[in-house]
Design a protein around this motif. Structure first.
Motif, PDB file in Angstrom:
ATOM      1  N   LEU A  25       0.834  -1.209   0.000  1.00 27.87           N
ATOM      2  CA  LEU A  25       0.000   0.000   0.000  1.00 27.87           C
ATOM      3  C   LEU A  25       0.865   1.255   0.000  1.00 27.87           C
ATOM      4  O   LEU A  25       0.615   2.204  -0.750  1.00 27.87           O
ATOM      5  CB  LEU A  25      -0.922   0.010   1.221  1.00 27.87           C
ATOM      6  CG  LEU A  25      -2.007  -1.070   1.298  1.00 27.87           C
ATOM      7  CD1 LEU A  25      -2.738  -0.969   2.632  1.00 27.87           C
ATOM      8  CD2 LEU A  25      -2.995  -0.934   0.144  1.00 27.87           C
ATOM      9  N   LEU A  26       1.880   1.258   0.851  1.00 27.13           N
ATOM     10  CA  LEU A  26       2.745   2.429   0.955  1.00 27.13           C
ATOM     11  C   LEU A  26       3.516   2.683  -0.329  1.00 27.13           C
ATOM     12  O   LEU A  26       3.796   3.828  -0.684  1.00 27.13           O
ATOM     13  CB  LEU A  26       3.703   2.266   2.138  1.00 27.13           C
ATOM     14  CG  LEU A  26       3.048   2.431   3.521  1.00 27.13           C
ATOM     15  CD1 LEU A  26       3.894   1.797   4.602  1.00 27.13           C
ATOM     16  CD2 LEU A  26       2.813   3.908   3.811  1.00 27.13           C
ATOM     17  N   ARG A  27       3.853   1.617  -1.055  1.00 26.86           N
ATOM     18  CA  ARG A  27       4.522   1.782  -2.347  1.00 26.86           C
ATOM     19  C   ARG A  27       3.603   2.511  -3.323  1.00 26.86           C
ATOM     20  O   ARG A  27       4.038   3.398  -4.066  1.00 26.86           O
ATOM     21  CB  ARG A  27       4.930   0.414  -2.900  1.00 26.86           C
ATOM     22  CG  ARG A  27       5.546   0.461  -4.291  1.00 26.86           C
ATOM     23  CD  ARG A  27       6.810   1.302  -4.339  1.00 26.86           C
ATOM     24  NE  ARG A  27       7.476   1.157  -5.626  1.00 26.86           N
ATOM     25  CZ  ARG A  27       8.397   2.000  -6.076  1.00 26.86           C
ATOM     26  NH1 ARG A  27       8.760   3.047  -5.352  1.00 26.86           N
ATOM     27  NH2 ARG A  27       8.964   1.800  -7.246  1.00 26.86           N
ATOM     28  N   SER A  28       2.335   2.146  -3.327  1.00 26.72           N
ATOM     29  CA  SER A  28       1.370   2.823  -4.199  1.00 26.72           C
ATOM     30  C   SER A  28       1.245   4.296  -3.830  1.00 26.72           C
ATOM     31  O   SER A  28       1.184   5.169  -4.703  1.00 26.72           O
ATOM     32  CB  SER A  28       0.005   2.142  -4.097  1.00 26.72           C
ATOM     33  OG  SER A  28       0.049   0.831  -4.628  1.00 26.72           O
ATOM     34  N   ALA A  29       1.222   4.581  -2.537  1.00 21.78           N
ATOM     35  CA  ALA A  29       1.125   5.971  -2.089  1.00 21.78           C
ATOM     36  C   ALA A  29       2.362   6.764  -2.480  1.00 21.78           C
ATOM     37  O   ALA A  29       2.274   7.945  -2.848  1.00 21.78           O
ATOM     38  CB  ALA A  29       0.925   6.017  -0.574  1.00 21.78           C
ATOM     39  N   GLU A  30       3.533   6.114  -2.407  1.00 16.23           N
ATOM     40  CA  GLU A  30       4.781   6.768  -2.812  1.00 16.23           C
ATOM     41  C   GLU A  30       4.744   7.111  -4.299  1.00 16.23           C
ATOM     42  O   GLU A  30       5.161   8.198  -4.712  1.00 16.23           O
ATOM     43  CB  GLU A  30       5.956   5.840  -2.516  1.00 16.23           C
ATOM     44  CG  GLU A  30       7.310   6.412  -2.938  1.00 16.23           C
ATOM     45  CD  GLU A  30       8.434   5.411  -2.749  1.00 16.23           C
ATOM     46  OE1 GLU A  30       9.597   5.814  -2.866  1.00 16.23           O
ATOM     47  OE2 GLU A  30       8.149   4.218  -2.496  1.00 16.23           O
ATOM     48  N   ILE A  31       4.236   6.190  -5.112  1.00 12.76           N
ATOM     49  CA  ILE A  31       4.131   6.439  -6.552  1.00 12.76           C
ATOM     50  C   ILE A  31       3.177   7.599  -6.811  1.00 12.76           C
ATOM     51  O   ILE A  31       3.443   8.462  -7.664  1.00 12.76           O
ATOM     52  CB  ILE A  31       3.665   5.167  -7.279  1.00 12.76           C
ATOM     53  CG1 ILE A  31       4.782   4.118  -7.238  1.00 12.76           C
ATOM     54  CG2 ILE A  31       3.287   5.467  -8.729  1.00 12.76           C
ATOM     55  CD1 ILE A  31       4.370   2.763  -7.748  1.00 12.76           C
ATOM     56  N   ASN A  32       2.087   7.648  -6.082  1.00 10.65           N
ATOM     57  CA  ASN A  32       1.140   8.751  -6.240  1.00 10.65           C
ATOM     58  C   ASN A  32       1.808  10.086  -5.931  1.00 10.65           C
ATOM     59  O   ASN A  32       1.617  11.083  -6.635  1.00 10.65           O
ATOM     60  CB  ASN A  32      -0.067   8.545  -5.340  1.00 10.65           C
ATOM     61  CG  ASN A  32      -1.161   9.573  -5.585  1.00 10.65           C
ATOM     62  OD1 ASN A  32      -1.749   9.635  -6.661  1.00 10.65           O
ATOM     63  ND2 ASN A  32      -1.435  10.395  -4.579  1.00 10.65           N
TER      64      ASN A  32
END
Length: 478
Positions: free
Chosen positions: A63-70
């Motif tokens: 989840l945090l990886r997705s947020a970082e990409i965002n």
């Protein structure tokens, strides 16, 4: 979630070691026991991999990886790119997180099968003794399905989220970590109660996906177990991102009003009533010590956790405890290490007792936080004369080139002996870097060895070297 426990591949019920719990402590202990030619079995009632692989460490990092990409997509201009109509699909983000968790959990079953470790699908509990062996009852849906015997039993039953009166998760307005990992919609206004690793990671995830996030913490600072200076640095970065943080908070019972809840928060002599559409309760964990047969044994339970010695032995001969049930730090890698150490001690190997101060702590927020050993305050409280070194990421070429100049490395040394008492990092990818200091502490190196170690250039790890030099007034690049 349906159990992903493999069926029992043997009718044999007599073992050298029985492990109750198949999480990162239990399954690792079982595999190491098998490698040492011991006859071992695992009892697991829900899912192999435990909370970590299924509902903790792994899916949250996805989840945090997705947020970082965002976050990166909304700062493309800084790197010479442009994109229009940037958006995300929350369902796909959650789906990827669950798929990652499932892949790794399935891998645990494969590893146990590869090492010929039978898995008993059910709830395990101590059930007395039979001669020189202990009995472990396995039950399913409340009915006994097997009785195992073993000379050694390892308790690896983990822990669960602490629930405070008035903050009981309802799956709708008030979430536990489980609901927070599988949102069906993005909250507009989110309150996170608790600023430890779990609370801050969720706060970081939702803030980086655009939610208005407020963090309320009852003590006077966030990340209470971290070095105070590092925690203060992290707080400034979170607040720059738009996160609101209230410390020294007294939090009232939420009042539900349709699809929202109002909460009165007191801090610094002031009181305000705020409205949120979701609340995450992240106020600690309690050990799973109930219904595992501890009654009538010499196992000591204190504050919901089993007391152990440096070799994971409880007060009851032949009974051991590892991982979250055995207390802080509540970390998967600590559980795995305890599992290996415990089994090797049982096997008669020459092992050293565990030093919990050498267990690194990592928080995967943005910026990341990582540490090992004593904080500066702890070192001074212990009466040590200390030398403290600091180096900011703004003085590091790689950090600037990455667009990640906000960070700091801090070291705490014994001024007389040069012993590295503690190391603390905040910034990009510091959870990958902290292991260097962990190795240094494990090898009992002094500042001399660290000063003479060649760090590659350009890397963010150079900040670690400079923080060592700084403690002796030899900083080069700042």
């Amino acid at each position: 979630m349906a159990a992903n426990v493999s069926p029992t591949p043997t009718k044999d019920t007599d073992f050298d070691v029985v492990v109750i719990g198949g999480g990162p402590g239990g399954y690792v202990a079982a595999i190491r026991a098998a490698q040492l030619k011991m006859k071992v079995a695992v009892v697991e009632s829900t899912h192999l991999g435990g909370i970590c692989l299924n509902w903790g460490c792994i899916p949250t990092k996805a989840l945090l990886r997705s947020a970082e990409i965002n976050h990166l997509l909304h700062h493309l201009d800084e790197f010479g790119f442009a994109a229009d109509n940037i958006r995300f699909d929350l369902d796909k983000i959650v789906k990827r997180s669950r798929a990652v968790a499932q892949q790794l959990a399935s891998g645990v079953g494969h590893l146990l099968k590869k090492n010929k470790v039978p898995v008993f699908d059910g709830h395990g509990k101590l059930a007395g003794v039979a001669g020189d062996k202990r009995k472990v009852e396995v039950s399913k849906d409340g009915k006994p399905v097997a009785m195992l015997t073993a000379k050694h039993v390892i308790l690896a039953t983990g822990a669960r989220a602490r629930v405070l009166p008035g903050l009981e998760p309802d799956g709708r307005l008030i979430w536990s970590y489980r609901e927070a990992m599988v949102p069906t919609s993005m909250p507009k206004k989110l309150l996170v109660i608790g600023s430890g690793a779990i609370g801050i990671e969720f706060a970081s995830f939702y803030r980086n996906l655009g939610a208005e996030v407020t963090v309320a913490e009852v003590v006077d600072r966030i990340l209470p177990v971290e070095d105070e200076e590092i925690a203060a640095f992290a707080r400034k970065q979170f607040e720059k991102q738009g996160m609101r943080i209230i410390t020294g908070a007294k939090i009232g019972t939420p009042e539900r009003k349709g699809e929202t809840a109002t909460v009165t928060i007191e801090s610094g002599g002031k009181s305000e009533t705020l409205e949120f559409d979701r609340i995450i309760s992240a106020v600690g964990i309690v050990g799973n010590v109930e219904n595992i047969g501890l009654e009538g044994t010499k196992v000591v339970v204190e504050k919901t956790h089993v007391l152990i010695d440096g070799f994971c032995r409880t007060g009851e001969p032949g009974v051991y405890a590892i991982g979250d049930i055995a207390g802080a730090p509540w970390l998967a890698h600590k559980a795995s290490h305890e599992g290996v150490l415990c089994v090797e001690k049982i096997a008669g190997k020459d092992v050293h007792p565990i030093d919990w101060t050498n267990i690194p702590g990592c928080t995967y927020c943005r910026p990341q936080v990582a540490s090992v050993g004593w904080t500066e305050a702890r070192a001074r409280k212990e009466g040590r004369e200390v030398r403290v070194g600091r180096f900011p990421f703004i003085g590091n070429g790689k950090a600037i080139a990455m667009g990640e100049p906000e960070g700091m490395a801090k070291t705490v040394f014994d001024a007389k002996t040069g012993e590295l008492l503690g190391a603390h990092l905040v910034g990009a990818e510091v959870t990958e870097m902290i292991q260097g200091y962990v190795i240094a502490r494990t090898l009992e190196t002094t500042e001399v060895e660290l000063m003479h170690t060649v760090f590659p250039h350009p890397t963010v790890s150079e900040t670690m070297h400079e923080a060592v030099l700084s403690a002796w007034g030899q900083t080069i690049h700042f």
